[in-house]
Design an enzyme around this catalytic site. Structure first.
Site, PDB file in Angstrom:
ATOM      1  N   GLU A 128      -8.230  24.131  33.646  1.00 49.28           N
ATOM      2  CA  GLU A 128      -7.089  23.980  34.195  1.00 49.28           C
ATOM      3  C   GLU A 128      -6.454  22.634  33.825  1.00 49.28           C
ATOM      4  O   GLU A 128      -5.460  22.256  33.660  1.00 49.28           O
ATOM      5  CB  GLU A 128      -7.074  24.192  35.680  1.00 49.28           C
ATOM      6  CG  GLU A 128      -5.744  23.839  36.567  1.00 49.28           C
ATOM      7  CD  GLU A 128      -6.173  23.084  37.721  1.00 49.28           C
ATOM      8  OE1 GLU A 128      -5.613  22.171  37.984  1.00 49.28           O
ATOM      9  OE2 GLU A 128      -6.935  23.768  38.563  1.00 49.28           O
ATOM     10  N   HIS A 129      -7.317  21.543  33.940  1.00 47.55           N
ATOM     11  CA  HIS A 129      -7.039  20.001  33.669  1.00 47.55           C
ATOM     12  C   HIS A 129      -6.684  19.965  32.364  1.00 47.55           C
ATOM     13  O   HIS A 129      -5.858  19.116  31.962  1.00 47.55           O
ATOM     14  CB  HIS A 129      -8.159  19.369  34.166  1.00 47.55           C
ATOM     15  CG  HIS A 129      -8.353  18.743  35.670  1.00 47.55           C
ATOM     16  ND1 HIS A 129      -8.096  17.556  36.037  1.00 47.55           N
ATOM     17  CD2 HIS A 129      -8.490  19.690  36.582  1.00 47.55           C
ATOM     18  CE1 HIS A 129      -8.144  17.603  37.539  1.00 47.55           C
ATOM     19  NE2 HIS A 129      -8.459  18.804  37.794  1.00 47.55           N
TER      20      HIS A 129
ATOM     21  N   GLU B   1     -13.648  13.871  41.064  1.00 44.76           N
ATOM     22  CA  GLU B   1     -12.939  14.720  41.902  1.00 44.76           C
ATOM     23  C   GLU B   1     -14.180  15.208  42.750  1.00 44.76           C
ATOM     24  O   GLU B   1     -14.099  15.448  43.967  1.00 44.76           O
ATOM     25  CB  GLU B   1     -12.168  15.690  41.145  1.00 44.76           C
ATOM     26  CG  GLU B   1     -11.350  16.506  42.333  1.00 44.76           C
ATOM     27  CD  GLU B   1     -10.451  17.601  41.389  1.00 44.76           C
ATOM     28  OE1 GLU B   1      -9.884  18.413  42.301  1.00 44.76           O
ATOM     29  OE2 GLU B   1     -10.327  17.451  40.595  1.00 44.76           O
TER      30      GLU B   1
ATOM     31  N   HIS C 145     -11.947  25.430  36.484  1.00 44.44           N
ATOM     32  CA  HIS C 145     -11.069  24.084  36.866  1.00 44.44           C
ATOM     33  C   HIS C 145     -11.078  23.107  35.715  1.00 44.44           C
ATOM     34  O   HIS C 145      -9.868  22.416  35.722  1.00 44.44           O
ATOM     35  CB  HIS C 145     -11.769  23.803  38.180  1.00 44.44           C
ATOM     36  CG  HIS C 145     -11.136  22.388  38.561  1.00 44.44           C
ATOM     37  ND1 HIS C 145     -11.721  21.063  38.521  1.00 44.44           N
ATOM     38  CD2 HIS C 145     -10.332  22.135  39.543  1.00 44.44           C
ATOM     39  CE1 HIS C 145     -11.198  20.023  39.307  1.00 44.44           C
ATOM     40  NE2 HIS C 145     -10.028  20.827  39.650  1.00 44.44           N
TER      41      HIS C 145
END
Length: 418
Positions: free
Chosen positions: A50-51, A127, A47
């Site tokens: 991905e950022h 997040e 994740h």
């Protein structure tokens, strides 16, 4: 379905699903890498990567990436799941080459400069904190981890804040180098595209990918168990579930129909009995999640501290009633719901591009829509009852957050389901 697939010399699969009546196209790269491919010490790296992919390449800054796609009115986004990571864009048909160029650039040439890493690390940690402050969100992470303890498939997609804080840049770069290979990626487009032209674009753009990556799969082993977290909340958030089936299991379609029957809409058994007749909840629904080699089935409900006393017995009772009798009228309605939702996705370029990519990754072929509809239509009452009885043999999984003091003991809930 008019979808086509071409496998390039480096192993990259390129798929298109043309829609000549639209003026747009959705383009994406689906990488068969997600949370289940992470070691415990790097949980959340898929994740985070991905950022970071959007934060600049050798040719583009993070701002340039955003400006170029928005200058043509396009949209660029991504997501990470337990089994794959996707990068996708939607643009006008004439801007397909730009979208391919940007996506290929961020997947092959992301620089992940130290200052960008620190900024995005902070964003991801925020997040994570936000998800922990959202009980009807984080409850599913606890449910997954309880069902699949001490396994990558059970760990949270976002990872843990303390791990994200300590992940070095070299680890992220090495992970991308080892996992983002041509053989693990499907590049797909749906909309106003020509297959041969798109293949040529992809072949030129994705030429810097390594052919093969590192294999880090571990088998999925369902175990079940209990997780409770006491919080001073207005509602008790509960998920109760059983072992489900994989995408390739013969009971995959029966599980989808069963989920629709039990809690898939306003006419479903749980919605009618729990909300409409008894007023015990505002939200209740069932869900079925499949993986390459396993799955899980569950029911989520948000209820009050006092109402939870009655809620769990009612849910368990409705499951038993489903095993005892499935009416032809409700079965027909559930099949119709699934068929309609399946066919409605064909109107979306984004859905169709994702569909062909995921089918290639899961089944190694594009499944004709006629075959999907036939599989749904073939689900009968006997298949539902057989699957329900099969799932009931597994150990239940329970996750609850809130004022759980009036929630039954786990052993009592297990006894109700047996």
């Amino acid at each position: 379905m008019s979808a086509q697939v071409t496998t390039l010399a480096n192993g990259l699969r390129v798929a298109t699903d043309p829609m000549s009546t639209v003026e747009t196209a959705s383009i994406g790269a689906w990488v068969a890498v997600g949370t289940r491919h992470e070691q415990p010490e790097i949980n959340g790296i898929s994740h985070l990567l991905e950022h970071l992919a959007f934060k600049g390449t050798h040719r583009r800054s993070a701002l340039a990436i955003a400006e170029e796609i928005e200058a043509v009115g396009g949209h660029l986004n991504a997501y990470t799941s337990r089994e794959n990571t996707a990068y996708f864009a939607k643009v006008l048909k004439e801007d397909v080459p730009l979208a391919v160029d940007i996506i290929s650039d961020i997947l092959q040439h992301a620089t992940m400069e130290p200052e960008e890493l620190e900024r995005e690390r902070a964003v991801v940690i925020q997040e994570i904190h936000q998800s922990h402050d959202t009980p009807d969100d984080i409850i599913f992470d606890h449910f997954q981890e309880t069902a699949f303890p001490d396994q990558a498939i059970g760990r949270p997609v976002l990872g843990e804040a303390k791990l994200i804080e300590s992940l070095p840049r070299e680890a992220v770069l090495e992970y991308m180098k080892g996992q983002y290979s041509a053989s693990k990626i499907v590049v797909a487009a749906a909309g106003n595209v020509d297959h041969d032209t798109f293949v040529k674009l992809a072949e030129a753009a994705f030429c810097d990918l390594p052919e093969h990556g590192v294999s880090t799969d571990e088998p999925v082993v369902y175990r079940g168990g209990e997780y409770r977290e006491a919080r001073e909340l207005e509602q008790v958030h509960v998920v109760i579930g059983l072992e489900g089936v994989s995408y390739n299991d013969p009971d995959y379609y029966p599980m989808s129909v069963l989920s629709t029957l039990l809690g898939g809409g306003m006419s479903s058994r749980l919605f009618q009995e729990v909300r409409e007749k008894r007023g015990l909840v505002y939200s209740i629904y069932s869900f079925a999640s499949s993986f390459e080699d396993g799955g899980i089935f569950g029911v989520y409900a948000g209820t009050g501290r006092d109402e939870v006393v009655e809620l769990m017995p009612v849910i368990c009772d409705e499951v038993h009633k489903l095993i005892d009798h499935v009416g032809e009228e409700e079965l027909s309605r559930a099949r119709a719901q699934l068929k309609a939702s399946t066919l409605m996705t064909l109107e979306s370029t984004a859905s169709r591009s994702e569909q062909v990519a995921r089918q290639l990754q899961i089944f190694d072929r594009i499944v004709p829509i006629e075959e999907v509809i036939e599989n749904i239509e073939n689900v009968d009452a006997a298949a539902i009852k057989r699957l329900a009885a099969r799932m009931m043999k597994s150990a239940p999984t329970l996750a609850a957050i809130g004022r759980t003091d009036k929630l039954e003991d786990f052993e009592a809930i297990v006894a109700r389901l047996n």
